[in-house]
Scaffold this motif. Structure first.
Motif, short mmCIF file in Angstrom:
data_model
loop_
_atom_site.label_atom_id
_atom_site.label_comp_id
_atom_site.label_asym_id
_atom_site.label_seq_id
_atom_site.Cartn_x
_atom_site.Cartn_y
_atom_site.Cartn_z
N ALA A 18 0.83 -1.21 0.00
CA ALA A 18 0.00 0.00 0.00
C ALA A 18 0.86 1.26 0.00
O ALA A 18 0.54 2.23 -0.70
CB ALA A 18 -0.94 0.00 1.20
N ASP A 21 1.71 1.78 -3.46
CA ASP A 21 0.52 2.19 -4.21
C ASP A 21 0.11 3.62 -3.89
O ASP A 21 -0.39 4.34 -4.77
CB ASP A 21 -0.65 1.24 -3.93
CG ASP A 21 -0.40 -0.18 -4.41
OD1 ASP A 21 0.51 -0.39 -5.25
OD2 ASP A 21 -1.11 -1.08 -3.94
N PHE A 22 0.29 4.04 -2.66
CA PHE A 22 -0.10 5.38 -2.24
C PHE A 22 0.64 6.47 -3.03
O PHE A 22 0.15 7.58 -3.17
CB PHE A 22 0.15 5.61 -0.75
CG PHE A 22 -0.76 4.84 0.18
CD1 PHE A 22 -1.91 4.21 -0.27
CD2 PHE A 22 -0.45 4.76 1.53
CE1 PHE A 22 -2.74 3.52 0.60
CE2 PHE A 22 -1.28 4.08 2.41
CZ PHE A 22 -2.42 3.46 1.94
N THR A 149 -7.16 2.62 -2.91
CA THR A 149 -6.27 2.45 -4.07
C THR A 149 -7.00 2.15 -5.37
O THR A 149 -6.39 2.19 -6.44
CB THR A 149 -5.23 1.35 -3.81
OG1 THR A 149 -5.90 0.12 -3.55
CG2 THR A 149 -4.32 1.72 -2.63
#
Length: 150
Positions: A18, A21-22, A149
Motif C-alpha cells: 500500500a 501504491d499510495f 487504491t
C-alpha cells in the motif's frame, strides 16, 4: 506455533504494498470527498489508523482482563482528529507504524490467550475472541485499502 502469524505476515505485506501504491495517489485525490458526508481517501486512511489503535488496545488489554468493554465510535474518531486537515505524509507514516506495531502485538500473543474475549457492544454485549479481532482486522484492512487504491 501461534495460529495468527500468517495474518500478521499478510498485514505487513499489505502495508508495504500500500505504501508503494499510495505514491500514485495525488494530493487532490487524497482530499476529494465524494459527498459532503462521505470520507475522503485521507479520512479513510485515518479511519484505518483509528482501527489499528483500537485493535491494539483490544489485543493487549484482553490478554490480562477478560470481557473488557472497548467501544469505538468511528465517525467521532475521524471527525475529532480532523484527518482532512493533516498532511498526507504524516497520515501515511502514522498508519504504517501503527500496523507495524499491531503486527508485533499479534506476533507476541501467546496461543492460549487467543480465545480471550473483548466486548465491543454499544448497547448490548458483543463478545469476540482475540483470534476473531485479528482475522476481522485483516478483512477490514483489505476492504478499505481497496477503496483507497481502486
Amino acid at each position: 506455533m501461534n495460529s495468527v502469524l500468517a495474518i500478521k505476515d499478510e498485514i505487513l505485506l499489505l502495508v508495504n504494498q500500500a505504501m508503494i501504491d499510495f505514491e500514485n495517489i495525488t494530493e487532490a485525490a487524497w482530499n476529494d470527498k465524494p459527498q459532503p458526508h462521505k470520507w475522503s481517501k485521507k479520512e479513510l486512511l485515518g479511519h484505518l489508523i483509528d482501527s489499528a489503535s483500537n485493535n491494539i488496545r483490544r489485543l493487549i488489554v484482553s490478554q490480562y482482563e477478560q470481557e473488557v468493554k472497548i467501544i469505538y465510535h468511528q465517525d467521532e474518531w475521524v471527525a475529532y482528529q480532523n484527518y482532512q486537515s493533516v498532511n498526507i505524509a504524516e497520515v501515511k507514516s502514522l498508519w504504517k507504524l501503527l500496523n507495524y506495531q499491531i503486527s508485533r502485538v499479534i506476533e507476541n500473543i501467546p496461543e492460549e490467550k487467543l480465545q480471550n474475549t473483548c466486548d465491543t457492544g454499544k448497547g448490548k454485549t458483543e463478545l469476540h475472541s482475540l483470534s476473531f479481532y485479528i482475522e476481522d482486522y485483516l478483512v477490514h484492512l483489505k476492504y478499505h485499502l481497496n477503496q483507497i487504491t481502486a
